[in-house]
Write a protein that holds these residues in place. Structure first.
Motif, mmCIF file in Angstrom:
data_model
loop_
_atom_site.group_PDB
_atom_site.id
_atom_site.type_symbol
_atom_site.label_atom_id
_atom_site.label_comp_id
_atom_site.label_asym_id
_atom_site.label_seq_id
_atom_site.Cartn_x
_atom_site.Cartn_y
_atom_site.Cartn_z
ATOM 1 N N VAL A 63 0.872 -1.176 0.000
ATOM 2 C CA VAL A 63 0.000 0.000 0.000
ATOM 3 C C VAL A 63 0.907 1.223 0.000
ATOM 4 O O VAL A 63 1.786 1.346 0.845
ATOM 5 C CB VAL A 63 -0.932 0.031 1.234
ATOM 6 N N LEU A 64 0.711 2.101 -0.968
ATOM 7 C CA LEU A 64 1.437 3.351 -1.020
ATOM 8 C C LEU A 64 0.443 4.459 -0.719
ATOM 9 O O LEU A 64 -0.583 4.569 -1.386
ATOM 10 C CB LEU A 64 2.076 3.561 -2.397
ATOM 11 N N VAL A 65 0.717 5.229 0.319
ATOM 12 C CA VAL A 65 -0.125 6.342 0.714
ATOM 13 C C VAL A 65 0.628 7.616 0.365
ATOM 14 O O VAL A 65 1.808 7.757 0.708
ATOM 15 C CB VAL A 65 -0.427 6.307 2.231
ATOM 16 N N ALA A 66 -0.030 8.529 -0.341
ATOM 17 C CA ALA A 66 0.662 9.737 -0.793
ATOM 18 C C ALA A 66 -0.175 10.979 -0.532
ATOM 19 O O ALA A 66 -1.393 10.955 -0.659
ATOM 20 C CB ALA A 66 0.962 9.624 -2.289
ATOM 21 N N SER A 67 0.516 12.039 -0.154
ATOM 22 C CA SER A 67 -0.098 13.363 -0.031
ATOM 23 C C SER A 67 0.907 14.373 -0.571
ATOM 24 O O SER A 67 2.015 14.009 -0.966
ATOM 25 C CB SER A 67 -0.426 13.679 1.440
ATOM 26 N N GLN A 68 0.544 15.622 -0.556
ATOM 27 C CA GLN A 68 1.446 16.668 -1.031
ATOM 28 C C GLN A 68 2.696 16.760 -0.162
ATOM 29 O O GLN A 68 3.772 17.125 -0.633
ATOM 30 C CB GLN A 68 0.708 18.016 -1.038
ATOM 31 N N GLN A 69 2.592 16.398 1.130
ATOM 32 C CA GLN A 69 3.708 16.557 2.065
ATOM 33 C C GLN A 69 4.656 15.357 2.121
ATOM 34 O O GLN A 69 5.828 15.503 2.405
ATOM 35 C CB GLN A 69 3.182 16.798 3.487
ATOM 36 N N ARG A 70 4.126 14.131 1.885
ATOM 37 C CA ARG A 70 4.966 12.939 2.007
ATOM 38 C C ARG A 70 4.260 11.735 1.433
ATOM 39 O O ARG A 70 3.065 11.779 1.185
ATOM 40 C CB ARG A 70 5.345 12.677 3.468
ATOM 41 N N TRP A 71 5.021 10.662 1.247
ATOM 42 C CA TRP A 71 4.414 9.398 0.861
ATOM 43 C C TRP A 71 5.102 8.278 1.631
ATOM 44 O O TRP A 71 6.223 8.431 2.107
ATOM 45 C CB TRP A 71 4.461 9.172 -0.650
ATOM 46 N N ALA A 72 4.399 7.185 1.781
ATOM 47 C CA ALA A 72 4.939 6.029 2.498
ATOM 48 C C ALA A 72 4.488 4.762 1.794
ATOM 49 O O ALA A 72 3.321 4.652 1.386
ATOM 50 C CB ALA A 72 4.468 6.027 3.944
ATOM 51 N N LEU A 73 5.393 3.825 1.661
ATOM 52 C CA LEU A 73 5.091 2.527 1.070
ATOM 53 C C LEU A 73 5.169 1.476 2.165
ATOM 54 O O LEU A 73 6.190 1.349 2.831
ATOM 55 C CB LEU A 73 6.083 2.196 -0.047
ATOM 56 N N MET A 74 4.080 0.756 2.360
ATOM 57 C CA MET A 74 4.052 -0.332 3.333
ATOM 58 C C MET A 74 3.993 -1.642 2.558
ATOM 59 O O MET A 74 3.173 -1.802 1.660
ATOM 60 C CB MET A 74 2.848 -0.200 4.252
#
Length: 168
Positions: A63-74
């Motif tokens: 799951v990759l969660v992304a916003s304008q400030q950061r993203w994270a891949l789990m």
């Protein structure tokens, strides 16, 4: 290749505390650090009830969660018996970093600063090998590498910056 430097020590020595002090000091000196932290605990960076958590729990292996400030891949890794350190390093964005700091991974063959607090010289010798570039301690030790003051993060940051300049 991007320089990699581990901060290694026994649990409870203050690795995270030192890194929290070092990172802003390195940034002040123009060094853009990334960080990989090893933990022995079962961990989850997601929050139950959030969509990303629910989708991962529904069975998504990544799951990759992304916003304008950061993203994270789990990434779920239930079948991995060990952590592939080189794979983790390959996930770091080398274009936006000058250094990858590593907390833990004391068995990896990478340059490291070993921290020592209230330990006997015999115990610290267990962590010393050809990859140790310095020891940071709050006590006097007889070591063959530079001995840094564990309570002086500014001096440790200066040592790291100098080490970076000398890296091939």
């Amino acid at each position: 290749m991007l320089p990699i430097l581990a901060i290694a020590a026994w649990s409870g020595t203050g690795k995270t505390t030192l890194l929290k002090q070092l990172i802003p000091l390195l940034k002040e000196k123009g060094v853009r650090p990334g960080l990989i932290k090893h933990t022995h605990h079962d961990m989850d960076i997601d929050i139950p009830g959030k969509d990303s958590y629910e989708l991962r729990k529904a069975g998504a292996d990544q799951v990759l969660v992304a916003s304008q400030q950061r993203w994270a891949l789990m990434t779920e890794t239930p079948h991995n018996r060990t952590i592939d350190f080189n794979f983790l390093i390959s996930r770091m964005d080398k274009r936006s970093l000058d250094l990858i700091l590593v907390e833990g991974f004391k068995d990896e063959p990478i340059p490291r600063i070993v921290l020592c607090r209230d330990r006997s010289e015999e115990e610290i010798k267990e962590l010393l090998d050809e990859h140790v570039i310095a020891v940071a301690s709050d006590c006097s030790l007889d070591v063959s590498v530079p001995l840094l003051d564990l309570n002086d993060p500014t001096a440790i940051a200066g040592f790291i910056v100098q080490w970076l300049k000398e890296c091939p």
